[in-house]
Every structure is written in structure tokens, then in C-alpha cells.
Motif scaffolding. Sequence first.
Motif, PDB file in Angstrom:
ATOM      1  N   LYS A  90     -12.357 -31.148  39.912  1.00 44.99           N
ATOM      2  CA  LYS A  90     -11.285 -30.236  39.515  1.00 44.99           C
ATOM      3  C   LYS A  90     -10.208 -30.297  40.582  1.00 44.99           C
ATOM      4  N   THR A  91      -8.956 -30.347  40.158  1.00 44.21           N
ATOM      5  CA  THR A  91      -7.886 -30.355  41.151  1.00 44.21           C
ATOM      6  C   THR A  91      -7.777 -28.980  41.785  1.00 44.21           C
ATOM      7  N   GLY A  92      -7.402 -28.961  43.045  1.00 47.66           N
ATOM      8  CA  GLY A  92      -7.277 -27.725  43.796  1.00 47.66           C
ATOM      9  C   GLY A  92      -8.190 -27.751  45.006  1.00 47.66           C
ATOM     10  N   THR A  93      -8.386 -26.578  45.577  1.00 47.85           N
ATOM     11  CA  THR A  93      -9.254 -26.457  46.748  1.00 47.85           C
ATOM     12  C   THR A  93     -10.445 -25.579  46.405  1.00 47.85           C
ATOM     13  N   LEU A  94     -11.406 -25.508  47.324  1.00 44.95           N
ATOM     14  CA  LEU A  94     -12.574 -24.650  47.097  1.00 44.95           C
ATOM     15  C   LEU A  94     -12.180 -23.184  46.991  1.00 44.95           C
ATOM     16  N   ALA A  95     -11.137 -22.785  47.702  1.00 42.31           N
ATOM     17  CA  ALA A  95     -10.696 -21.397  47.649  1.00 42.31           C
ATOM     18  C   ALA A  95     -10.091 -21.046  46.291  1.00 42.31           C
ATOM     19  N   ASP A  96      -9.635 -22.052  45.534  1.00 38.59           N
ATOM     20  CA  ASP A  96      -9.033 -21.802  44.220  1.00 38.59           C
ATOM     21  C   ASP A  96     -10.053 -21.552  43.121  1.00 38.59           C
ATOM     22  N   ILE A  97     -11.313 -21.881  43.355  1.00 41.44           N
ATOM     23  CA  ILE A  97     -12.329 -21.719  42.315  1.00 41.44           C
ATOM     24  C   ILE A  97     -12.700 -20.248  42.218  1.00 41.44           C
ATOM     25  N   ASP A  98     -12.409 -19.666  41.060  1.00 45.11           N
ATOM     26  CA  ASP A  98     -12.694 -18.255  40.807  1.00 45.11           C
ATOM     27  C   ASP A  98     -13.639 -18.163  39.616  1.00 45.11           C
ATOM     28  N   LEU A  99     -14.814 -17.616  39.843  1.00 36.58           N
ATOM     29  CA  LEU A  99     -15.828 -17.538  38.798  1.00 36.58           C
ATOM     30  C   LEU A  99     -15.883 -16.191  38.095  1.00 36.58           C
ATOM     31  N   SER A 100     -15.059 -15.245  38.471  1.00 38.84           N
ATOM     32  CA  SER A 100     -15.196 -13.884  37.945  1.00 38.84           C
ATOM     33  C   SER A 100     -14.957 -13.815  36.441  1.00 38.84           C
ATOM     34  N   GLU A 101     -13.970 -14.526  35.925  1.00 38.82           N
ATOM     35  CA  GLU A 101     -13.677 -14.457  34.493  1.00 38.82           C
ATOM     36  C   GLU A 101     -14.793 -15.096  33.669  1.00 38.82           C
ATOM     37  N   GLU A 102     -15.216 -16.304  34.058  1.00 31.87           N
ATOM     38  CA  GLU A 102     -16.283 -16.973  33.326  1.00 31.87           C
ATOM     39  C   GLU A 102     -17.597 -16.209  33.442  1.00 31.87           C
ATOM     40  N   ARG A 103     -17.860 -15.652  34.626  1.00 31.72           N
ATOM     41  CA  ARG A 103     -19.108 -14.911  34.827  1.00 31.72           C
ATOM     42  C   ARG A 103     -19.165 -13.680  33.936  1.00 31.72           C
ATOM     43  N   SER A 104     -18.064 -12.962  33.819  1.00 28.84           N
ATOM     44  CA  SER A 104     -18.072 -11.767  32.974  1.00 28.84           C
ATOM     45  C   SER A 104     -18.262 -12.122  31.502  1.00 28.84           C
ATOM     46  N   LEU A 105     -17.667 -13.225  31.044  1.00 29.93           N
ATOM     47  CA  LEU A 105     -17.862 -13.637  29.652  1.00 29.93           C
ATOM     48  C   LEU A 105     -19.293 -14.103  29.400  1.00 29.93           C
ATOM     49  N   VAL A 106     -19.866 -14.828  30.351  1.00 31.11           N
ATOM     50  CA  VAL A 106     -21.247 -15.268  30.197  1.00 31.11           C
ATOM     51  C   VAL A 106     -22.176 -14.057  30.153  1.00 31.11           C
ATOM     52  N   MET A 107     -21.965 -13.108  31.021  1.00 23.26           N
ATOM     53  CA  MET A 107     -22.799 -11.903  31.019  1.00 23.26           C
ATOM     54  C   MET A 107     -22.607 -11.099  29.736  1.00 23.26           C
ATOM     55  N   PHE A 108     -21.382 -11.040  29.218  1.00 23.29           N
ATOM     56  CA  PHE A 108     -21.082 -10.272  28.006  1.00 23.29           C
ATOM     57  C   PHE A 108     -21.816 -10.840  26.794  1.00 23.29           C
ATOM     58  N   PHE A 109     -21.914 -12.159  26.695  1.00 22.87           N
ATOM     59  CA  PHE A 109     -22.561 -12.767  25.545  1.00 22.87           C
ATOM     60  C   PHE A 109     -24.053 -13.031  25.762  1.00 22.87           C
ATOM     61  N   TRP A 110     -24.428 -13.553  26.917  1.00 22.55           N
ATOM     62  CA  TRP A 110     -25.790 -14.038  27.094  1.00 22.55           C
ATOM     63  C   TRP A 110     -26.807 -12.939  27.383  1.00 22.55           C
ATOM     64  N   VAL A 111     -26.416 -11.858  28.049  1.00 25.45           N
ATOM     65  CA  VAL A 111     -27.383 -10.781  28.302  1.00 25.45           C
ATOM     66  C   VAL A 111     -27.816 -10.126  26.993  1.00 25.45           C
ATOM     67  N   PRO A 112     -26.896  -9.694  26.113  1.00 26.74           N
ATOM     68  CA  PRO A 112     -27.360  -9.139  24.832  1.00 26.74           C
ATOM     69  C   PRO A 112     -28.054 -10.179  23.947  1.00 26.74           C
ATOM     70  N   GLY A 113     -27.584 -11.423  23.998  1.00 23.07           N
ATOM     71  CA  GLY A 113     -28.197 -12.461  23.188  1.00 23.07           C
ATOM     72  C   GLY A 113     -29.646 -12.722  23.578  1.00 23.07           C
ATOM     73  N   LEU A 114     -29.885 -12.878  24.868  1.00 23.20           N
ATOM     74  CA  LEU A 114     -31.256 -13.115  25.330  1.00 23.20           C
ATOM     75  C   LEU A 114     -32.132 -11.885  25.142  1.00 23.20           C
ATOM     76  N   THR A 115     -31.536 -10.698  25.232  1.00 16.86           N
ATOM     77  CA  THR A 115     -32.278  -9.466  24.964  1.00 16.86           C
ATOM     78  C   THR A 115     -32.705  -9.403  23.503  1.00 16.86           C
ATOM     79  N   CYS A 116     -31.810  -9.771  22.592  1.00 16.64           N
ATOM     80  CA  CYS A 116     -32.158  -9.795  21.168  1.00 16.64           C
ATOM     81  C   CYS A 116     -33.243 -10.823  20.879  1.00 16.64           C
ATOM     82  N   ILE A 117     -33.194 -11.969  21.525  1.00 13.74           N
ATOM     83  CA  ILE A 117     -34.226 -12.990  21.328  1.00 13.74           C
ATOM     84  C   ILE A 117     -35.576 -12.480  21.832  1.00 13.74           C
ATOM     85  N   ALA A 118     -35.594 -11.863  23.003  1.00 15.04           N
ATOM     86  CA  ALA A 118     -36.849 -11.343  23.558  1.00 15.04           C
ATOM     87  C   ALA A 118     -37.394 -10.208  22.694  1.00 15.04           C
TER      88      ALA A 118
END
Length: 131
Positions: free
Chosen positions: A93-121
Motif C-alpha cells: 500500500k502506498t504511504g507510510t506505516l503511520a498512515d495505516i488506520d484500522l479503526s474504520e475497518e475494525r468497527s465494520l468488521v465488529m458490527f457485522f461479524w460479532v452478531p453473525g458469529l453469535t447467530c451461528i453459535a
Amino acid sequence: MGLGALICFLDLTGLLKFLKRRNLQRHGVEGEAFSERQEWIREGHRVYYQIRLPEDPSRRRVPRFIEVGVEPRGPVGSVVPVVYDPRKPSRAKTGTLADIDLSEERSLVMFFWVPGLTCIAAGAVLALVFW
């Protein structure tokens, strides 16, 4: 269980994007790359980069990667900073290590995958109890 699988499937690309960026943040090395070719596509731009690896200049296969949808950082041939994984330099990915921000992707993953895996379990438990 089907509802949980559907919820997880809706954000499968978001999970893959999050895992790729997380691996870049953990194992990434800063370097430089230069653009070989730029194309205009419907999603924005497609820019082809070639990574310069300082530790092995005699390498036969030069690592390349493609960025889609980002604005080019200059004309063809310009040198840009890049973060790449030495285990697989094509995942960069172009940029530097300081430019990598995971907060947006992490919140979307948590929003979908936590309820999804809970429903599966919960579905699996209910299937075992009432079967």
C-alpha cells in the motif's frame, strides 16, 4: 445459523481488507516504489507500481502491486513511499506505516461479524438441543 452466515457473508470483503491492512501494520516494512503505468477506470484510477527492495538488488523477479481507486501520487515514473510485507511484497500500500488506520475497518468488521458469529453459535446450540 443461516441468518448468521448471511450477516457474515455481507461483510466478507471488509474482513479481508481489514486482515490485509492489519498484516501490513504488524509486518510491514517502509520502502519506495515507482509507478510504471496509470489507467483511468470507472472506480477512479488503477496504478501499477514496482517496489524497490534494497536488501536484494540482484532479484530476478521484481515485486509489483496494483492500487485501484486511489488518486495517483504523481506522473508515471515518480517515486512514492510504500509499505510492503517482505513475505509477500505484492501485498503493499502506498504511504507510510503511520498512515495505516484500522479503526474504520475494525468497527465494520465488529458490527457485522460479532452478531453473525453469535447467530451461528446460537443456531448450532439450538440445533443440538432440539434435534
